[in-house]
Design a protein around this motif. Sequence first.
Motif, mmCIF file in Angstrom:
data_model
loop_
_atom_site.group_PDB
_atom_site.id
_atom_site.type_symbol
_atom_site.label_atom_id
_atom_site.label_comp_id
_atom_site.label_asym_id
_atom_site.label_seq_id
_atom_site.Cartn_x
_atom_site.Cartn_y
_atom_site.Cartn_z
ATOM 1 N N SER A 1 27.596 40.746 29.011
ATOM 2 C CA SER A 1 28.774 40.949 29.849
ATOM 3 C C SER A 1 29.562 39.640 29.874
ATOM 4 O O SER A 1 29.016 38.576 29.584
ATOM 5 N N LEU A 2 30.829 39.734 30.244
ATOM 6 C CA LEU A 2 31.700 38.565 30.202
ATOM 7 C C LEU A 2 32.466 38.456 31.516
ATOM 8 O O LEU A 2 33.027 39.440 31.991
ATOM 9 N N VAL A 3 32.453 37.251 32.104
ATOM 10 C CA VAL A 3 33.235 36.988 33.315
ATOM 11 C C VAL A 3 34.269 35.917 32.980
ATOM 12 O O VAL A 3 33.918 34.797 32.611
ATOM 13 N N ILE A 4 35.528 36.287 33.102
ATOM 14 C CA ILE A 4 36.634 35.393 32.775
ATOM 15 C C ILE A 4 37.083 34.702 34.057
ATOM 16 O O ILE A 4 37.254 35.340 35.098
ATOM 17 N N ALA A 5 37.256 33.389 34.000
ATOM 18 C CA ALA A 5 37.647 32.622 35.179
ATOM 19 C C ALA A 5 39.037 33.029 35.648
ATOM 20 O O ALA A 5 39.870 33.514 34.866
ATOM 21 N N LYS A 6 39.304 32.833 36.944
ATOM 22 C CA LYS A 6 40.625 33.173 37.472
ATOM 23 C C LYS A 6 41.688 32.239 36.884
ATOM 24 O O LYS A 6 41.399 31.101 36.488
ATOM 25 N N ASP A 7 42.894 32.747 36.810
ATOM 26 C CA ASP A 7 44.056 32.031 36.291
ATOM 27 C C ASP A 7 43.989 31.766 34.785
ATOM 28 O O ASP A 7 44.808 31.002 34.263
ATOM 29 N N VAL A 8 43.028 32.366 34.079
ATOM 30 C CA VAL A 8 42.964 32.232 32.619
ATOM 31 C C VAL A 8 43.867 33.284 31.966
ATOM 32 O O VAL A 8 44.671 32.985 31.080
ATOM 33 N N ILE A 9 43.713 34.521 32.412
ATOM 34 C CA ILE A 9 44.601 35.585 31.928
ATOM 35 C C ILE A 9 45.982 35.390 32.556
ATOM 36 O O ILE A 9 46.101 35.117 33.745
ATOM 37 N N GLU A 10 47.009 35.515 31.756
ATOM 38 C CA GLU A 10 48.366 35.283 32.225
ATOM 39 C C GLU A 10 49.078 36.610 32.524
ATOM 40 O O GLU A 10 48.872 37.613 31.836
ATOM 41 N N SER A 11 49.896 36.567 33.549
ATOM 42 C CA SER A 11 50.640 37.755 33.970
ATOM 43 C C SER A 11 51.557 38.232 32.850
ATOM 44 O O SER A 11 52.273 37.442 32.218
ATOM 45 N N GLY A 12 51.504 39.538 32.572
ATOM 46 C CA GLY A 12 52.378 40.140 31.583
ATOM 47 C C GLY A 12 51.885 40.061 30.155
ATOM 48 O O GLY A 12 52.513 40.623 29.254
#
Length: 359
Positions: free
Chosen positions: A113-124
């Motif tokens: 499983s994978l947990v991506i840190a907050k603010d890594v994925i960008e809006s849009g």
Amino acid sequence: CVTCATGNSCLVNTDCQSQICQSNECIETASPTSAPTVSPTALPTPMPTYSPPIINSLYTPSGFTEVNPGSKVTIKSDYSSADSKTTFEWIETKQGLDLEYEETVLTRPSSPSLVIAKDVIESGKTYNFTMIATNSHGAFDSENIVLSGSRPPWNGTMSITPSSGLALLTTFTFNTSSWVDDPQSYPLQYAFYFRETEQDDDGDDDDESMVMLNDFGNITSNFTAKLPLGYGANYSLVVGVMVRDRLETQSLYETTVFVSPPGITEAVGAAEDEADRLELSLNSQSSLDSSAATSVASSIQASASLLSYVLQSANSDANSTSAALLARTKMLTNTLKLIQISEPSPATVESQAAAIQSL
């Protein structure tokens, strides 16, 4: 079974069970013999060959592929493999995101499983995450999931009527509309607020804090409230709406109204009436949800702002001052009761703190 004569044995066969002994195969022997028994040679156990692993699906716990960039994002896998030595690898192929442990991801990319840190994925933006499962024979399977960073609600507006009024006496109506969001982000929720301006020792504006008039959970875009006294010479008060979607991404819209004090006698009467109303309401209830508690706390704060004005005004006489002090004592008692029966939430705590500070 035909056998050899007594004292002879068969040259070719040691027994009659496998083949009849012919007379020309008989030889003289002291006694019947049998061939030595040879122990079978042990063959090595073959190594098991595992079937390739199977990844059935990748999914987020919410089941949605639109995610909040400001929160951690978890991707789980549904897979099967008989090989306990199966290994895993995660890659992102759309944006070229480097999945670095403790930097962009909070689990090792070798985990199922994978947990991506907050603010890594960008809006849009859209991301393509792929998991590869490989067993000890090199057989593998892969699966991918496409995630998109949600955008906060946009294009909205808010109006408030009337645009000016009297503290604790005028009922102001908030109306917000025209908000748009991504398809998976609905429904929208609305929380209304005003900004409390703190002043330094010289009476100048120093800082602003947001005081909620209601908590989230309200899916209607209209709201009514009585407001505290405004700030400055023109008694201006910044009010606004916070619009939050299902993924908890949010936007603000603010405007300014003018909330003036009524006359001293009228101000004291309004504060006394509000103190009595809240006392009766709070004593009749054993608990309050966060939205109701936030609304009560904002009413206490509005009353407190008016009482402070009366107590600091040069136009107040002894009777007005005495009545204002009594009303403030009632409001303090109401605040303590509110803390006892209210459901805690950030909005409730914030509003209660503002009320206590004003009192």
